[in-house]
Write a protein that holds these residues in place. Structure first.
Motif, mmCIF file in Angstrom:
data_model
loop_
_atom_site.group_PDB
_atom_site.id
_atom_site.type_symbol
_atom_site.label_atom_id
_atom_site.label_comp_id
_atom_site.label_asym_id
_atom_site.label_seq_id
_atom_site.Cartn_x
_atom_site.Cartn_y
_atom_site.Cartn_z
ATOM 1 N N CYS A 133 5.453 -12.450 2.685
ATOM 2 C CA CYS A 133 4.963 -12.467 1.211
ATOM 3 C C CYS A 133 4.021 -11.091 1.393
ATOM 4 C CB CYS A 133 4.299 -13.994 0.823
ATOM 5 S SG CYS A 133 2.852 -13.714 2.668
ATOM 6 N N GLN B 220 2.053 -3.853 10.287
ATOM 7 C CA GLN B 220 1.343 -4.640 11.231
ATOM 8 C C GLN B 220 -0.251 -4.535 11.632
ATOM 9 O OE1 GLN B 220 1.367 -7.574 10.099
ATOM 10 N NE2 GLN B 220 3.684 -8.605 9.819
ATOM 11 N N TYR C 70 2.322 -6.315 1.952
ATOM 12 C CA TYR C 70 3.120 -6.732 2.095
ATOM 13 C C TYR C 70 3.565 -7.425 3.680
ATOM 14 C CZ TYR C 70 5.037 -5.803 -2.238
ATOM 15 O OH TYR C 70 5.140 -4.888 -3.169
ATOM 16 N N ALA C 71 2.565 -7.128 4.635
ATOM 17 C CA ALA C 71 2.473 -7.804 5.517
ATOM 18 C C ALA C 71 0.754 -8.036 5.722
ATOM 19 C CB ALA C 71 2.440 -6.864 6.959
ATOM 20 N N ASP C 72 1.342 -9.355 6.883
ATOM 21 C CA ASP C 72 0.050 -10.416 6.499
ATOM 22 C C ASP C 72 -1.060 -9.984 8.150
ATOM 23 O OD1 ASP C 72 1.821 -11.512 9.290
ATOM 24 O OD2 ASP C 72 1.433 -12.921 8.814
ATOM 25 N N LEU D 274 -2.732 -14.593 3.293
ATOM 26 C CA LEU D 274 -1.658 -14.224 3.347
ATOM 27 C C LEU D 274 -1.033 -15.195 4.600
ATOM 28 C CD1 LEU D 274 -1.441 -10.866 3.331
ATOM 29 C CD2 LEU D 274 0.116 -11.670 1.913
ATOM 30 N N MET D 275 0.065 -15.862 4.270
ATOM 31 C CA MET D 275 0.711 -17.126 5.791
ATOM 32 C C MET D 275 2.799 -16.567 5.910
ATOM 33 S SD MET D 275 -1.032 -20.347 3.887
ATOM 34 C CE MET D 275 -0.571 -21.058 5.191
ATOM 35 N N GLY D 276 2.775 -15.954 6.383
ATOM 36 C CA GLY D 276 3.745 -15.328 7.057
ATOM 37 C C GLY D 276 4.216 -14.520 6.666
ATOM 38 N N ASN D 277 5.073 -13.032 6.652
ATOM 39 C CA ASN D 277 5.139 -11.793 6.965
ATOM 40 C C ASN D 277 6.205 -11.725 5.954
ATOM 41 O OD1 ASN D 277 6.969 -12.014 8.624
ATOM 42 N ND2 ASN D 277 6.671 -11.248 10.291
ATOM 43 N N PRO E 208 5.658 -3.601 4.771
ATOM 44 C CA PRO E 208 6.111 -5.197 5.792
ATOM 45 C C PRO E 208 6.435 -5.234 7.078
ATOM 46 C CG PRO E 208 7.833 -5.533 4.035
ATOM 47 C CD PRO E 208 7.486 -3.801 3.433
#
Lengths: 414, 478
Positions: B397, A320, A348-350, B392-395, A317
């Motif tokens: 998930c 990034q 797990y990071a967008d 992905l939308m948001g960090n 997460p």
């Protein structure tokens, strides 16, 4: 196996006095006995059931190697193409450590046992290795030092052993701004042994590691090699794998990108024939921001051979701005060949850019037609296409000297 | 819960969860319950034996645990395996005979049970809890020789067909949930399209889970005989519930020579509330067999609901030149979890398969694409193309891709591509510049992302699905 392994263990270490190291070994032995050799039931061994492969090709394993036998280094095995430092393993035991091209105080070789630097992994083969490996060498490259010459590690096995497990382990620490090039070369004179190798690399800030693993010599041994790479800020690791000669070979690379702007490159070539079964399994863990990884694996399969690629990109997460890429391609030349791939993304990071691709199939008929219309025979056309296919990976090697050495070994000419 | 009512077999238990009175088998899973189900459905002996064989197998099977979304252990002895609207025994002849409450529920769901809705061209086999209650548009179908009824009815009226095909795609020796279904399945749909017939309308079933603590074990069997075509729709809703509900359905499709089956699903079961409490466990086994040459099976799914979705609609491409397709949109939001994908098993020569999977995860959710492409040594000249994209939308998930690729034939090609990214700032900026608010902008972009799959849905579903995509992502922006 349980009784045999215990007897062999006691025989091997009968002269050891009880201390931390022996305790550590005994723990590992117990773990290995509990877990056994990995088999299909484990997800990471799904495509290559080691337990079955060893049963079929070797039968019962010995764990004891007679230490009284003298192992002479056969000079004809030493590469003459370029000057290099060397470490020679004969039957799993270090027989020579030669760093004559380097400043003495810049490369430190430590022999003491230290539990804190051990690789942490839930892997029964690591337990086996820890239990039977005789020397845990630690090689430390000093701060700001770039090695003058590459290091070649020879893995030699002699023809007087068979059905034996050979365990070796090396730990490397690359201090800040240091750089190291390692070439692994397998020189097998033996048949039907299980060779189990573990390397651990710790890369401090700005360190550069290049590791080339060359498995070219035809042999009937079963091999497993595991690299654990821990990377700090700005460090770079490059791993190249040539998977060709052994009956079975599994290369596993576990890379932890712990520092920002660190990057990992893993490139591999499978060139297999006659019933061989090889695997590359990678696991690249992006743990902080701004890290990068790139993997390219190509394989050419002929005559009942099988290759497996399991590649995983993990993005935590916090990681990034990760850039992760994975591509595996395979040409199947023979009807009975098999290519298995499991390119996995766990993210797990967008704010990331991650992708993978995998393609497998036969040689492109149109390309062959084109080449034949230019006057090449079918055989020549096929060879040219395959060379081109594999050269794509070889060209990614960033060291010219070693690149041309690998091209020569593979008999690939441009 | 009233303890007295639990242990008496064949005793009616009066409902508590809706106003419709339910017949319930006592809680628990055992041979008696299976016999009870079989008996109440007046099943022939072979089917009871088949169920019992499945149960025997179930006892030695272990519940799988390799999936990504973990869930609290299910107590299978604490579930009801049979519940039916009470007045089912005096079969309704007309719509007016139905329990008005039931009609009301259907109305809320928008099921076109009314005769007037015949114009919609949808024949509906509605399943309330576990028993089919009414089937419309029978006449048109009967004229064409098409059999579309509940599976219990099919067992009575067409035992030969059921006996011949039931369990041929999903055998009783399959995995845990499929075997559980084989042992205790209550009802579901049965479709048979005779040779050379093109089904004139989209067939549709609405599933609805209502009774508390009732595991739903539907069994669907669709057979497309030589040269026939059918398009089948499946859609689901479920009312608010606090405890998790298990749904382990089995869907078997069989396509004979030159036949084509198109199976579309829109799934929006109750996903649990914002804190991840409640919601449906959707553990469905869907498998299609392209048995004949030149046959085709196509799965399209829009998965927006359920607390956990865990399913892999698969195609076994046995016939030469057969085609398998899989189009999927899976959306997870809040605490939802999904582990879905497909299996394409190429056995015949010149077989082709295509996989397009779009995953969107938002909030605190977790989404996994897991798929298998297996080309066997005899599947000469086969082809697969796979594309799975995740957004992905948001960090908070996760989005994961786990494809298994096995190529054992040198004349066959497999190509696989996957990407993971977020909605690009540029695209958002552009849309907002044109006057859309952030939510609309995201909706637009996501619909574009999913378009390839949405296009595969039949008209009636496409509109609903598009709306669903927007609704599912509400509150995930900003």
């Amino acid at each position: 196996m349980e009784n045999k392994i215990k007897i062999d263990f006691d025989k091997t270490f009968k002269n050891y006095s009880s201390n931390d190291e022996l305790g550590f070994k005994k723990n590992n032995l117990e773990n290995f006995i509990k877990e056994g050799l990995p088999g299909r039931k484990l997800e990471s061994w799904k495509f290559s059931d080691l337990n079955q492969i060893i049963n079929k090709n070797i039968g019962e394993l010995n764990f004891y190697i007679d230490p009284s036998k003298e192992n002479l280094i056969d000079n004809t095995l030493i590469i003459k193409d370029f000057d290099h430092n060397k470490i020679v393993f004969i039957n799993g035991k270090v027989e020579e450590l030669d760093f004559s091209f380097e400043d003495k105080d810049k490369v430190k070789i430590l022999k003491e046992f230290e539990i804190s630097t051990k690789i942490k992994s839930k892997n029964s083969l690591l337990n086996l290795n820890n239990a039977f490996c005789k020397n845990f060498y630690k090689i430390n490259i000093s701060k700001n030092y770039t090695m003058n010459k590459p290091l070649i590690i020879y893995h030699v096995s002699t023809n007087n052993i068979s059905s034996t497990t050979l365990n070796s382990q090396l730990n490397f620490i690359l201090e800040e701004n240091s750089s190291l090039k390692i070439v692994d070369i397998y020189e097998d004179k033996s048949e039907k042994n299980f060779i189990n190798i573990f390397y651990s690399f710790i890369l401090k800030e700005n360190a550069i590691l290049k590791n080339f693993k060359i498995d070219k010599l035809q042999n009937s041994n079963i091999k497993y090699s595991y690299n654990n790479i821990d990377q700090s800020k700005n460090s770079v690791s490059e791993t190249f794998i040539l998977s060709n000669g052994s009956k079975f070979l599994k290369n596993e690379i576990n890379c932890n990108l712990n520092g920002q702007y660190s990057s990992a490159f893993i490139n591999g070539v499978f060139s297999l024939d006659t019933d061989k079964h090889h695997e590359i399994r990678t696991s690249v863990n992006h743990l902080v921001e701004n890290t990068k990884s790139y993997q390219l694996i190509k394989s050419v399969l002929d005559d009942k051979s099988k290759s497996v690629y399991q590649g995983k990109i993990y993005v935590s997460p916090d990681a990034q701005k990760t850039d992760g890429y994975q591509l595996s391609k395979c040409i199947l030349l023979d009807k009975n060949t098999e290519f298995n791939a499991k390119p996995e993304l766990e993210i797990y990071a967008d704010d990331v850019k991650c992708s993978h691709g995998s393609a497998s199939g036969s040689l492109n008929e149109n390309s062959i037609f084109y080449l034949r219309s230019r006057g090449l025979s079918y055989k020549q056309a096929k060879k040219l296409l395959i060379s081109g296919f594999l050269l794509d990976v070889i060209e990614k090697i960033t060291d010219e000297e070693i690149k041309s050495f690998i091209k020569k070994t593979m008999e690939l000419n441009q | 819960m009233d303890e007295k009512n639990l242990d008496i077999i064949k005793d009616y238990k009066y409902g508590f969860s809706t106003d419709i009175e339910n017949i319930k088998a006592p809680k628990g899973l055992n041979e008696e319950v299976i016999k009870f189900i079989s008996n109440i459905k007046k099943e022939p002996k072979w089917l009871l034996d088949w169920r019992l064989q499945a149960y025997k197998r179930l006892k030695v099977l272990k519940e799988p645990d390799w999936q990504k979304p973990k869930y609290p252990k299910i107590n299978y002895q604490d579930l009801y395996y049979y519940s039916a609207p009470k007045n089912f025994n005096e079969k309704p002849k007309k719509l007016e005979d139905l329990d008005p409450k039931l009609l009301e529920t259907y109305k809320k769901l928008g099921i076109p049970l009314d005769e007037q809705k015949r114009l919609n061209g949808i024949a509906v086999d509605a399943v309330f809890d576990s028993v089919s209650v009414a089937t419309t548009f029978k006449d048109t179908l009967t004229k064409n020789g098409i059999i579309f009824c509940s599976i219990s009815e099919a067992v009575q009226k067409h035992p030969d067909l059921v006996k011949k095909y039931l369990g041929t795609v999903i055998p009783i020796t399959d995995h845990y949930f499929a075997t559980l279904n084989s042992a205790v399945f209550t009802d579901g749909s049965f479709v048979y399209i005779p040779e050379g017939v093109r089904c004139p309308m989209e067939l549709s079933t609405y599933f609805r889970i209502n009774a508390s603590d009732t595991g739903q074990f539907e069994r669907t069997l669709i057979i497309a005989d030589k040269g026939s075509y059918v398009s089948y729709l499946e859609g689901c809703t479920a009312p608010m519930r606090d405890e998790n509900q298990l749904h382990a359905a089995n869907v078997e499709l069989i396509a004979l020579d030159d036949a084509e089956i198109k199976y579309s699903t829109v799934q929006n079961w109750y996903p649990g509330d914002k804190d991840g409490k409640g919601g449906i466990y959707n553990f469905v086994t869907k498998r299609g067999l392209c048995k004949g040459n030149n046959s085709k099976i196509s799965w399209t799914q829009v998965e927006t609901g359920s607390a956990i979705t865990w399913k892999y609609p698969s195609c076994i491409l046995k016939g030469d030149n057969s085609i398998g397709e899989f189009y999927s949109i899976a959306i997870t939001n809040n605490h939802q979890k999904a582990d879905t994908g497909t299996k394409m098993i190429h056995l015949g020569k010149n077989t082709k398969s295509k996989i397009i999977s779009k995953g969107i995860s938002a909030g605190l959710s977790d989404m996994t694409y897991r798929g298998l492409v297996d080309i066997s040594p005899n599947a000469e000249n086969s082809n697969n193309y796979t594309q799975c994209d995740s957004l992905l939308m948001g960090n908070k998930c996760g989005a994961h891709t786990i494809p298994y690729i096995k190529n054992k034939n040198s004349n066959s090609n497999i190509a696989h591509e996957a990407t993971t990214s977020k909605i690009s700032e540029d695209q958002l900026h552009y849309c907002q510049q044109r006057g859309l608010n952030p939510e609309e902008a995201v909706g637009l972009i996501v619909n574009g992302f999913c378009k390839e799959v949405l296009q595969q849905l039949p008209m009636e579903f496409a509109v609903e699905a598009q709306k669903l995509v927007g609704i599912s992502l509400e509150g995930s922006v900003g």
